[in-house]
Design a protein around this motif. Structure first.
Motif, short mmCIF file in Angstrom:
data_model
loop_
_atom_site.label_atom_id
_atom_site.label_comp_id
_atom_site.label_asym_id
_atom_site.label_seq_id
_atom_site.Cartn_x
_atom_site.Cartn_y
_atom_site.Cartn_z
N GLY A 87 2.65 -6.58 6.80
CA GLY A 87 1.78 -6.45 5.64
C GLY A 87 2.07 -5.25 4.77
O GLY A 87 1.23 -4.80 4.02
N GLN A 88 3.25 -4.73 4.88
CA GLN A 88 3.56 -3.50 4.15
C GLN A 88 4.90 -3.69 3.47
O GLN A 88 5.88 -4.06 4.11
CB GLN A 88 3.63 -2.35 5.14
N THR A 89 4.93 -3.46 2.16
CA THR A 89 6.17 -3.73 1.44
C THR A 89 6.85 -2.45 0.99
O THR A 89 7.92 -2.50 0.42
CB THR A 89 5.92 -4.61 0.20
N GLU A 90 6.22 -1.33 1.22
CA GLU A 90 6.94 -0.11 0.86
C GLU A 90 6.49 1.07 1.69
O GLU A 90 5.42 1.06 2.30
CB GLU A 90 6.76 0.22 -0.63
N ASN A 91 7.37 2.04 1.74
CA ASN A 91 7.08 3.27 2.44
C ASN A 91 7.61 4.39 1.54
O ASN A 91 8.80 4.46 1.28
CB ASN A 91 7.80 3.27 3.79
N VAL A 92 6.69 5.19 1.05
CA VAL A 92 7.06 6.27 0.13
C VAL A 92 7.00 7.57 0.89
O VAL A 92 5.96 7.90 1.47
CB VAL A 92 6.10 6.33 -1.08
N PHE A 93 8.09 8.26 0.94
CA PHE A 93 8.10 9.54 1.63
C PHE A 93 8.30 10.66 0.62
O PHE A 93 9.26 10.66 -0.14
CB PHE A 93 9.21 9.58 2.68
#
Lengths: 1058, 564
Positions: A804-810
């Motif tokens: 359910g997660q389409t991005e990961n911003v670090f």
């Protein structure tokens, strides 16, 4: 000349003994890996051989039909008998054969020739260059294959071409630019063996992208052997890039395979001694230069004025700074020219039934850093020894390869040395490392890098490695063979690290704990396989079937101890010395082991050297996965069609050349994950709490992923090989597409009140597509020339991230490193600069960040209002670029004329961007951290320099500084495309007439240079540098290139053959 | 042919052995227990419980598990303190700014504060669900250990409700799928649960008098009851609160014997651990389990061997300094208090001012036993070394004050403190009794003499006007009791809760531009108060923190708090 032949030994007729030895080795390898109790292996094989009963010695010479030059290295075999030899440096051979035998002469690039002896004992033959290299052989998984029958994407790189005359530090560096889509980035130039990213065909996974390395048939765990093998010992390297070539390695193959084959002697060849040596100097290429102390003080006052603060320097102080001139707190003071040498000696040769290759190598690369008063020059030394032996014992072919490597690395103990270099960068030129009395001073920076380098201690790594393999092949029938390989790599690494207390003037101290630390680790990597192979040719039909079983086991154990407050001169325990319980550890808690059992098979069919079909299948069971998810199955199918063998193409073939079409599809695997994630384990942490004034331990539970399994890469490849101009121009082109699924990713779909972290789950999916092309061309004649050019590109795309997660911003410093579905696996994200305010009116009217209502002025940046809502906010961020190298290329040119030769090797990247931050870009970075302006960063806006590259300068914390420098924008984005003259060689080979009297067969003297010229839009840092590892991990640190500089090498070398 | 036969035979043997020889793939870690064998080992049971203790206050800061840091820096959420360095210490200033950009449901502090208590709760649930797998500890010991875990779990829920109001009440080890559909439970029901759990814990726990020496620092019946009193107090259940306090005061044989330590500074010293006043504290011990926040709290000391660092990252406010009474028991704003703002603002004050805060010209006895004057007023330091404490210098206090409370004069190796950090102490029980009785309208000389008077006596008041009921100030009785609580318990991580439950936060916190939170009168050549920061507390939303965005997004049954 009558050769002295060993007497026959009856043992060869007792195959049981040999099979017993194989079994013994196999079984002992298994017990090795588990118990580390190295069983006494008194395996003693006695050499023996067979020669025909009534043989006589045949001698002769082989030449090139077109120009009459002698041909060394031509294989001469007695037809129908398992005897062969190779022509020597002068094209001469000698072989035992019956008088009615037929000799077969074969050589890469020439058509094979069969000559019946008819009683002759001396004969000279000339070979005709072949249009197609029908007999060229390449090393592939679990065997070799004729190049024309290869159905997968395999690139063969010759050891000589990549290593000879080049001052390479190891095999990895030698491979850079040699094969299209073998993308190598040297992340650090510190002389410690180097830190490299290796990607074959791009970034196929967000997990580990390391290719598999196989050396002489033995699977190595990790890339370590690429750093320790003597590059001069490498005969050739095969790069397996697709399912058609790599799938036979199953769960280890998704990132491609690098197969290294070391040099062997030649059957029947006289002993040949070769010497090669390179000696030269590494010039630290310092690209960054601070402005003068006086200019720096003026700029500082300007920065303060822009911040509404009073000046730091009054006129008198400015005058004093100007009068005093520049201090020596700069990189030039701690970096110096340093020598580097590669020295190699080898002896090779063979009897009619055995060969030998012995070599010794010495590599010494001193660091450019200031020398230590305690341990001398920093740097790396490597000693390589190798014995490769083969023997034909009846129906058995045996081979032993054993190498011993000692690597010694000395490094400064504090600061990496990027920390040290950063400390040099940070201080203004008003500072000196030492005062008039010679005291090590602190000024702007509270450490003194020069004192740390000279007197602060050292880290000394002393590593031993033995790697080797033992192979036996036995012909059950002429068509049915069984082969066994047992091999492994043993490493024992030790490291001593000592910190010496330093006291600076007027204040400051480093290493007051006076730590002395020893770290020891050893690892054993064993690999055993048994392969049965059946091959049959019936008229135009060729079949082969191969099946094998294999085990790979790995165990690593480490321990360490640290003592603090040791004696200040000797580092030994004294009053007050304590053992540091946190830095000391036992091997129980530092063990890593895994084991993989495998079954693999391969079937090939070829018709009339025209149609080729190949299928492979492998099953791997790995201890890293839970029992019900343990076995992975990796099939592939591939085919090739030599179009020009068809009748309708015959005109084309005659007039133009050969064409071959290849295609394959298959599933590859990647098992590079941390073990035991499928078990719910408990960590014990010491000193988490205290009762009754006594510290106690606590335990926490790690959640398991019961479904942990492999990454799987579905791979498609379409290739075209061909030649033109009568075989002088060869080309190859491949298109590929790979979709990797079941990539491990963290999950964040569970609310945090769940109360526990999660292991990784097999949920991500990545696609990578690309192409690669290679062209080689060569001419013959007095002026011989050859060039080869390769270029490739690959682009990754994240297809799925996590539940359910389409991005990961670090967020890292000012920057955002983003993993987002639909984009390459990691992209930069940030604002785009629209311009620099030139008028107060622009400041008032152009869109800006809501929080900067006042404080902005002409000279500050304004940004692109992406959504045109009149305000700059997070919705105005752009994807700024993909930090992976694109359009990577290599160009190699060789020419020889009479005795002279020239080599030019250029490598580069045509498209890449990188975000670079820190004191090299921002003047007075964070005010307290950086005290300098660099020439490269001095083009900042002032009322008289309005067409500036950078905005006006202001102190940390001001609105101007926050808006301009604390905002992650493309002001920090640099084009890091580059082309680099990696190697230039000019050599002269002395005429042999001159040398024979001295007993020398060949002598070549040359000058060589490395990294001589780099062309790049990025001027102040190494464009090859990157903040990322080979999976572009988006939690990497941002790049403020405080790195050791990429040195330029120039020197000379000598090759001798006796 | 014989040779052939031999080959085949050997081949079969060869293959058979190879098959059999394939390595077993069931490798298990050498250094870790698994679910199969963990709980049966007694030491592990104690370790698992120790983890529950260690997570009581785990900071709410990403990557940091420093309970001490959380405990101290929360003071900057209130009007007692200010934090110039905001990042890495839980962003108290960003939160008290009240600015939506800095205080919202997405910030790390909110996310971690929430998650860290639930981590604690999960550890307790895991312990309670599995400890019965152990068959060798004995039922009595297991019952006591369960009591400790239930206390800790209840305490975590209590802290959660104080921050967030209604929260998911999770009393078992959840699966990820269960977590994704967990609703909030009304605060009143959570409180009911907390109280019943504390009762259950109290029923099985020893008291401090009969606790084994080795167990000192573990939860006792006294701690369970004192926590129960605090829960009741926070929820305005005055009569019940007073009843629990009186039970503790009147039944030492059941609940353990507590009394005030005679010297106020000694309450916090390493050499006075587990003293008669401490009810429950975070356990530390030198050299292995220490905290090191003192370098951010105290002044810079001088002299050979003195520890030199001070970062002044958490400093007392002028408001706190002004709250201390005069020795006569008057507020400084009371007529006749004799307060001399310009010449001797710190003279003639409640001695706890000097036990809590270091002000200009403070006579500091450092860890070497030397007395040092702390020069804070600009331009007064006699030399360069002393100048480091002066207001306006690099790392000097931005408010003109340093802390004194929790200073450990026995520490001389940097800032590695082994002092326990007090969660509950006897003085708080007395203050709860005083507050509850006042709220019930039952404050009288007899209650006063058991609560306020002994605290003031111990603090060093001697003037009978200050010591005796009803005090000597124009303040209302409830304000006087609340002020007494502030003076006694400053820097003990209670003030933020207090200003919220008294509903005075918007009054004491709000500092619009031009009227910033004040430091000492060292600005503008020491003619004006230092202006520190603008704070805004919006009573419509800030009494509860927002439910973290990530949990709202992953659990559709959660609802956001009002105003967020």
């Amino acid at each position: 000349m009558k050769q002295k032949l060993p007497t026959k030994i009856s043992i060869i007729y007792k195959p049981r003994v040999y099979l017993g030895i194989i079994v013994l080795l196999f079984v002992s390898s298994l017990s090795f890996a588990k118990t580390l109790n190295i069983a006494s292996n008194n395996v003693a094989l006695t050499t023996g051989n067979i020669v025909p009963e009534n043989a006589s010695v045949i001698t002769g010479k082989v030449t090139d039909e077109t120009d009459g030059k002698t041909l060394p290295g031509v294989t001469v075999t007695v037809k129908g008998v398992r005897l062969s030899t190779v022509t020597d440096i002068n094209g001469k051979f000698s072989i035992s054969a019956e008088s009615n035998a037929t000799l077969v002469f074969s050589f890469v690039g020439y058509e094979s020739l069969e000559v019946p002896l008819n009683g002759q004992t001396a004969l000279n033959v000339s070979l005709k260059p072949s249009a197609t290299n029908l007999n060229e052989v390449v090393v592939v998984g679990y065997g070799t294959q004729k190049k024309i029958s290869v159905t997968g994407a395999v690139d063969k790189v010759s050891g000589a071409a990549t290593v000879d005359g080049r001052p390479v530090i190891n095999a990895t560096q030698a491979l850079e630019g040699e094969s299209p889509n073998l993308v190598i980035q040297q992340r650090s130039w510190v002389p410690n063996g180097g830190a490299f990213n290796i990607n074959i065909r791009g970034t196929g996974t967000t997990g580990n992208n390391d290719p598999l390395v196989v050396i002489d048939g033995v699977i190595a765990n990790g890339l370590g052997v690429l750093g320790t093998i003597n590059p001069s010992d490498i005969d050739n390297i095969s790069i397996l890039k697709d399912a058609g070539s790599a799938a036979i390695y199953g769960s280890r193959s998704a990132n491609g395979v690098i197969l290294i084959t070391t040099k062997k002697g030649k059957i029947g060849a006289k002993p040949t001694v070769t010497y090669s040596g390179i000696y030269g100097t590494q010039d630290p290429m310092i690209l960054i230069h601070p402005v003068s102390a006086y200019q720096n003080a003026l700029d500082k006052n300007l920065s303060l004025a822009n911040s509404g603060a009073p000046p730091q320097y009054n006129d008198a102080q400015l005058a004093a700074i100007k009068a005093a001139g520049d201090g020596n707190w700069r990189l030039e003071t701690i970096l110096h020219n340093a020598p580097q040498t590669n020295q190699n000696v080898s002896v090779s040769g063979g009897s009619p039934t055995s060969t030998y290759y012995l070599s010794a190598g010495y590599f010494n690369q001193q660091s450019n850093l200031e020398k230590s008063n305690l341990v001398g020059a920093y740097g790396i030394k490597r000693y390589n020894f190798r014995v490769n032996q083969t023997a034909i014992l009846g129906n058995f072919n045996t081979a032993w390869n054993i190498a011993y490597i000692k690597t010694q690395i000395k490094e400064p103990v504090v600061g990496d040395p990027s920390g040290l270099i950063g400390d040099v960068f940070r201080a203004p030129l008003t500072d000196n490392f030492q005062d008039a009395q010679g005291r090590y001073t602190t000024g702007f920076v509270t450490y003194n890098p020069l004192d740390v380098l000279r007197n602060g201690g050292y880290r000394f790594a002393n590593n031993d490695e033995i790697n080797g393999s033992f192979n036996v092949a036995y012909n059950i029938t002429p068509d049915l063979k069984i082969r066994g390989t047992f091999g492994g790599i043993v490493s024992a690494n030790t490291q001593l690290q000592r910190q010496v207390d330093l006291k600076y003037y007027p204040t400051g101290e480093t290493n007051s704990d006076r730590e002395v630390q020893n770290n020891n680790s050893k690892s054993l990597n064993t690999n055993t396989n048994v392969v049965i192979e059946y091959a049959k040719k019936l008229h135009k039909h060729e079949f082969s079937v191969l099946a094998g079983i294999e085990n790979e086991s790995y165990i690593f154990e480490a321990n360490g101890i640290q003592k603090n407050l040791t004696d200040s001169l000797l580092g030994v325990p004294t009053t007050g010395t304590v053992v540091d319980p946190n830095a000391s550890y036992n091997s129980i808690s530092n063990t890593n082991e895994f084991s993989i059992n495998s079954f693999f098979s391969k079937a090939t069919y070829a018709f009339d050297n025209k149609y080729f079909l190949e299928a492979t299948f492998r099953a791997d069971g790995s201890s890293k996965f839970p029992p019900n998810k343990r076995w992975g199955y990796f099939p592939s199918i591939s085919g090739a069609w030599r179009l020009t063998e068809e009748k309708f193409m015959s005109t084309y073939k005659q007039n133009i050349g050969d064409l071959k079409l290849r295609a394959n599809y298959g599933t590859l695997g990647n098992q590079n994950v941390n073990p035991y994630q499928f078990l719910s384990t408990y960590n014990t942490n010491t000193n988490v709490y205290a009762f009754n004034n006594t510290a106690i331990a606590g335990s926490t539970r790690n959640l398991a992923n019961l479904g942990l399994t492999w990454e799987k890469a579905a791979t498609f490849d379409l290739g075209l090989d061909g030649d033109l101009l009568g075989g002088r121009l060869n080309f190859g082109f491949d298109y590929f597409s790979k979709i990797t699924s079941d990539i491990l990713a963290p999950r964040q779909d569970v609310p945090t009140f769940f109360g526990s972290g999660f292991p990784s789950y097999n949920v991500s999916k990545v696609q990578v597509r690309g192409w690669e092309a290679k062209v080689t061309y060569s001419t013959r004649g007095t002026l011989r020339q050859s060039f080869s050019f390769n270029i490739a590109n690959s682009t990754s795309k994240l297809l799925a991230y996590s539940f359910g997660q389409t991005e990961n911003v670090f967020q890292r410093e000012e920057f955002e490193f983003v993993r987002r579905v639909g984009e390459p696996i990691t992209v930069y994200q940030g604002y785009k600069v629209a311009g620099i305010y030139q008028t107060p009116d622009q400041v008032n009217t152009l869109p800006k960040f809501a929080q900067y209502t006042s404080g902005l002025a002409p000279g500050d940046l304004y940004f692109v209002d992406k959504n045109h809502d009149g305000v700059i906010d997070t919705r105005d961020k752009f994807v700024l670029g993909d930090p992976f190298p694109h359009f990577t290329f290599g160009f190699n040119y060789n020419a020889s004329y009479k005795g002279f030769d020239l080599t030019i090797f250029i490598q580069g990247v045509l498209k890449r961007v990188e975000l670079i931050r820190g004191e090299l870009i921002e003047p007075y970075h964070f005010t307290n951290y950086g005290g300098t302006v660099y020439q490269s960063s001095s083009d900042f806006w002032t009322p008289t320099n309005t067409d500036a590259k950078y905005p006006r300068i202001a102190e940390h914390g001001t609105v101007a500084n926050n808006n301009d420098y604390r905002t992650g924008s493309d002001m920090y984005l640099f084009n890091t495309a580059y082309g680099r003259l990696k190697n230039l060689q000019i050599g002269y080979t002395f005429p042999s007439a001159l040398l024979t009297k001295a007993g020398i067969k060949r002598a070549r003297l040359y000058v060589t240079g490395q990294n001589l010229i780099t062309v790049s839009p990025l001027k102040f840092a190494d464009p090859e540098g990157t903040e990322f590892g080979n999976n572009l991990d988006n939690t990497s640190g941002a790049n403020s290139p405080r790195s050791y500089t990429a040195p330029r090498f120039y020197g000379m070398g000598l090759d001798l053959t006796f | 042919m014989r040779l052939r036969l031999l080959n085949k035979t050997n081949l079969i043997i060869f293959l058979t052995i190879t098959m059999v020889g394939c390595k077993k793939l069931d490798l298990t870690p050498r250094d870790k227990y698994t679910d199969d064998n963990f709980w049966t080992v007694n030491a592990n049971a104690f370790n698992a419980l120790a983890t529950c203790y260690s997570q009581q206050i785990s900071g709410g800061y990403g990557g940091s598990s420093s309970a001490a840091q959380a405990y101290f820096y929360n003071e900057a959420l209130s009007d007692n303190a200010y934090c110039p360095l905001d990042v890495n210490v839980g962003t108290p200033t960003a939160i008290s700014s009240g600015d939506d950009a800095n205080f919202n449901s997405g910030i790390n502090r909110v996310k971690y504060e929430w998650a860290s208590y639930y981590t604690n709760i999960r550890s307790c649930n895991l312990f309670l669900e599995n400890i019965d797998k152990n068959t060798t500890l004995g039922s009595a010991l297991i019952a006591r250990m369960k009591g400790e875990a239930r206390y800790l779990r209840a305490q975590a829920f209590f802290r959660l409700t104080n921050f967030f109001g209604d929260v998911p009440l999770i009393t078992k080890v959840q699966t990820p799928d269960e977590a994704k559909v967990t609703p909030k439970t009304a605060k009143a029901d959570v409180v009911t649960y907390i109280l019943s759990e504390l009762d259950a814990a109290a029923a099985v726990l020893p008291n401090r008098d009969n606790q084994a020496v080795a167990d000192r620092g573990r939860v006792t019946i006294g701690a369970a009851k004192a926590m129960k009193a605090r829960v009741l107090l926070y929820n305005g259940r005055w009569a019940e609160c007073a009843a629990v306090c009186e039970d503790l005061m009147n039944n030492p044989s059941v609940n353990g014997t507590y009394s005030l330590v005679s010297s106020f500074p000694n309450i916090f010293s390493t050499n006075n651990k587990y003293n008669s006043e401490v009810i429950f504290s975070l356990g530390y011990s030198k050299p292995n389990r220490t905290w090191s926040d003192w370098s951010d709290l105290g002044p810079f000391y001088t002299g050979a061997g003195a520890v030199a660092a001070s970062n002044s990252n958490l400093v007392p406010t002028q408001d706190l300094v002004e709250s201390y009474l005069t020795l006569d028991g008057k507020a400084i704003s009371d007529p006749g208090s004799g307060y001399d703002e310009n010449n001797a603002p710190y003279a003639n004050r409640d001695p706890r001012l000097g036990y809590t805060i270091a002000y200009d010209k403070y006579q500091w006895v450092n860890q070497l036993g030397n007395t040092q004057t702390i020069y804070i007023k600009p331009g007064t330091a006699p030399d360069a070394a002393n100048k480091k404490n002066e207001y306006g210098g690099g790392s000097a206090s931005s408010s003109g004050y340093y802390w004194r409370k929790y200073f450990d004069p026995t520490v001389n190796d940097g800032f590695n403190y082994g002092e326990d950090i007090i969660i509950q102490r006897w003085a708080e029980v007395l203050l709860m009794e005083a507050e509850a009785k006042t709220m019930l309208g039952q404050m009288d000389a007899s209650v006063w003499d058991k609560t306020i008077k002994p605290l003031r006596t111990r603090a060093g008041f001697v003037n009978p006007l200050a010591l005796n009921y009803p005090g000597n100030t124009n303040m209302t009785m409830i304000d006087q009791v609340r002020n007494e609580r502030r003076s006694e318990l400053a820097l003990e991580s209670l003030r933020y809760d207090d200003i919220k439950r008294w509903k005075i936060a918007e009054t004491v916190m709000n500092h619009p531009t031009g009227n910033e939170v004040r430091g000492a009168k060292f600005a503008a050549n020491s003619t004006a108060f230092i202006k520190l920061v603008v704070r805004r507390f919006d009573p419509a939303k800030h009494y509860l923190w927002p439910i973290p965005k990530e949990s709202l997004q992953t659990d559709p049954k959660l609802t956001q708090n009002p105003g967020w």
